[in-house]
Write an enzyme that holds these catalytic residues in place. Structure first.
Site, mmCIF file in Angstrom:
data_model
loop_
_atom_site.group_PDB
_atom_site.id
_atom_site.type_symbol
_atom_site.label_atom_id
_atom_site.label_comp_id
_atom_site.label_asym_id
_atom_site.label_seq_id
_atom_site.Cartn_x
_atom_site.Cartn_y
_atom_site.Cartn_z
ATOM 1 C CB SER A 149 -0.876 0.044 1.337
ATOM 2 O OG SER A 149 -1.556 1.339 1.256
ATOM 3 C CE1 TYR A 163 -3.964 -2.342 5.009
ATOM 4 C CE2 TYR A 163 -3.276 -0.150 4.609
ATOM 5 C CZ TYR A 163 -3.814 -1.152 4.126
ATOM 6 O OH TYR A 163 -3.971 -1.489 2.737
HETATM 7 N N1 NAP Z 1 -8.580 -0.633 -1.826
HETATM 8 C C1 NAP Z 1 -7.607 0.173 -1.635
HETATM 9 O O1 NAP Z 1 -7.696 1.419 -1.768
HETATM 10 C C2 NAP Z 1 -6.273 -0.229 -1.313
HETATM 11 C C3 NAP Z 1 -5.095 0.619 -0.996
HETATM 12 C C4 NAP Z 1 -4.095 0.265 -0.757
HETATM 13 C C5 NAP Z 1 -3.861 -1.189 -0.541
HETATM 14 N N2 NAP Z 1 -4.771 -2.185 -0.666
HETATM 15 C C6 NAP Z 1 -4.514 -3.429 -0.434
HETATM 16 O O2 NAP Z 1 -4.867 -4.154 -1.514
HETATM 17 C C7 NAP Z 1 -5.315 -5.544 -1.120
HETATM 18 C C8 NAP Z 1 -6.798 -5.745 -1.423
HETATM 19 O O3 NAP Z 1 -7.580 -4.898 -0.634
HETATM 20 P P1 NAP Z 1 -9.007 -4.657 -0.898
HETATM 21 O O4 NAP Z 1 -9.471 -2.951 -0.798
HETATM 22 O O5 NAP Z 1 -9.321 -5.045 -2.341
HETATM 23 O O6 NAP Z 1 -9.930 -5.130 0.262
HETATM 24 P P2 NAP Z 1 -11.240 -6.207 0.267
HETATM 25 O O7 NAP Z 1 -12.315 -5.515 -0.550
HETATM 26 O O8 NAP Z 1 -11.300 -6.086 1.618
HETATM 27 O O9 NAP Z 1 -10.811 -7.494 -0.280
HETATM 28 C C9 NAP Z 1 -9.918 -8.334 0.570
HETATM 29 C C10 NAP Z 1 -9.774 -9.666 0.105
HETATM 30 O O10 NAP Z 1 -9.059 -10.482 0.869
HETATM 31 C C11 NAP Z 1 -9.902 -11.622 1.529
HETATM 32 N N3 NAP Z 1 -9.363 -12.034 2.445
HETATM 33 C C12 NAP Z 1 -9.445 -11.420 3.842
HETATM 34 N N4 NAP Z 1 -8.836 -11.974 4.925
HETATM 35 C C13 NAP Z 1 -8.658 -13.249 4.267
HETATM 36 C C14 NAP Z 1 -8.403 -14.506 4.898
HETATM 37 N N5 NAP Z 1 -7.953 -14.585 5.974
HETATM 38 N N6 NAP Z 1 -7.849 -15.690 4.009
HETATM 39 C C15 NAP Z 1 -8.263 -15.527 2.712
HETATM 40 N N7 NAP Z 1 -8.741 -14.246 2.006
HETATM 41 C C16 NAP Z 1 -9.101 -13.183 2.832
HETATM 42 C C17 NAP Z 1 -11.439 -10.865 1.343
HETATM 43 O O11 NAP Z 1 -12.336 -12.192 1.336
HETATM 44 P P3 NAP Z 1 -12.963 -12.958 2.379
HETATM 45 O O12 NAP Z 1 -13.459 -11.635 3.071
HETATM 46 O O13 NAP Z 1 -14.294 -13.472 1.984
HETATM 47 O O14 NAP Z 1 -11.987 -13.776 3.158
HETATM 48 C C18 NAP Z 1 -11.455 -10.252 -0.027
HETATM 49 O O15 NAP Z 1 -11.351 -11.390 -1.132
HETATM 50 C C19 NAP Z 1 -5.042 -5.482 0.542
HETATM 51 O O16 NAP Z 1 -3.781 -6.218 0.677
HETATM 52 C C20 NAP Z 1 -5.035 -3.988 0.856
HETATM 53 O O17 NAP Z 1 -4.140 -3.852 1.949
HETATM 54 C C21 NAP Z 1 -6.218 -1.591 -1.070
#
Ligand code: NAP
Length: 269
Positions: A149, A163
């Site tokens: 991130s 985080y």
């Molecule tokens: N969106 C942003 O703006 C942003 C910015 C910077 C970085 N990121 C990073 O990008 C990545 C994805 O984030 P996102 O925004 O797409 O988040 P999200 O919508 O919450 O998606 C997270 C994904 O991880 C899965 N997950 C969570 N806990 C898990 C576990 N214990 N075992 C297996 N799967 C698990 C969730 O599905 P389940 O809940 O069904 O397990 C979901 O598929 C993360 O690493 C986040 O830190 C996101």
């Protein structure tokens, strides 16, 4: 003559995208399917969502539900993959979690949960899939892409202490793992997303126009932005990007406070 399509093609490759059921993981999985992967395994805990997403992304997308926050869950995923594949070309360590609480009240649970999934899991999942990655790294390098991130590169004002630390750790772990695995023809790199709409980033999802005001390019990220970066790193085009984490953020990391309408002392511009 350069074969442009081949430069970015993932024709026939086998990929795993953790957290591929929604948000950023889904964007990457969709890109990999479009770039020609033979199979894109997606994993997450909620089986129905994993299966629905795989159905929507087409037959190259394969659902493998599971919890990878524990070593048992990580091993179960590695064992399942070993039953199905003789090699793994691309691993995207994307699944992640955040926890917000004030400095004074921040609980140990919010520290351990975040550090486990965001730092420990990428390390141990890559360790347990090392054999499959090595087996695929013959005529082209295998790839590991760690999704960290921009919060691991700069501060934001939210109370997400573990985080921030976990994502900075992952940026550096990416360098260390890259230095180790390059001998096996496995190239490790990373992506540091900015604001992308998702369950985790509800602000970008529900108030994208507002969030966009603080971003130099004046918009939040979308599927093409994320898929484009991931395909670049995963394909021949990214073979020489080793240990580097690429911010895909519309200029936030390299921006100034001007986009937020304040000078460095907080005075309105
Ligand atoms: N969106 C942003 O703006 C942003 C910015 C910077 C970085 N990121 C990073 O990008 C990545 C994805 O984030 P996102 O925004 O797409 O988040 P999200 O919508 O919450 O998606 C997270 C994904 O991880 C899965 N997950 C969570 N806990 C898990 C576990 N214990 N075992 C297996 N799967 C698990 C969730 O599905 P389940 O809940 O069904 O397990 C979901 O598929 C993360 O690493 C986040 O830190 C996101």
């Amino acid at each position: 003559m350069m074969d442009f399509a081949k430069l970015f093609s993932l024709e026939g490759r086998v990929a795993v995208v953790t957290g591929g059921s929604r948000g950023i993981g889904r964007m990457i999985a969709e890109g990999f399917v479009a770039a020609g992967c033979a199979r894109v395994y997606i994993t997450a805990r909620k089986a129905a969502v994993v299966e629905q997403t795989a159905h929507e992304l087409g037959e190259a997308c394969v659902p493998l539900p599971g919890d990878i926050s524990t070593l048992d869950g990580i091993q179960a995923l590695a064992d399942e993959l070993a039953k199905r594949e003789t090699g793994l070309d691309i691993l995207v360590n994307n699944a992640g979690v955040a926890w917000g609480a004030t400095f004074e009240t921040f609980p140990e649970q919010g520290w351990d949960k975040v550090m486990d999934l965001n730092v420990k899991t990428p390390f141990f999942l890559t360790q347990r899939l090392h054999g499959l990655l090595k087996a695929a790294a013959t005529d082209h390098p295998a790839k590991v892409i760690n999704v960290s991130s921009i919060d691991g590169m700069k501060n934001n004002p939210w109370d997400t202490y573990s985080y921030h630390a976990s994502k900075a750790a992952l940026v550096h772990l990416t360098r260390r793992m890259a230095a180790e695995l390059v001998k096996d023809n496995i190239v490790v790199s990373g992506i540091a997303p900015g604001a992308f709409p998702s369950e985790m980033n509800k602000a970008a999802k529900n108030a994208g126009d507002l969030v966009a005001k603080g971003i130099p390019v004046k918009r939040i990220g979308d599927t093409l932005d994320m898929a484009g970066g991931a395909i670049f790193l995963a394909s021949r085009a990214g073979d020489y990007v080793v240990g580097t984490t690429l911010p895909i953020d519309g200029g936030i990391v390299n921006g100034s406070m001007r986009e937020r309408g304040v000078d460095p002392l907080g005075n309105a511009l």
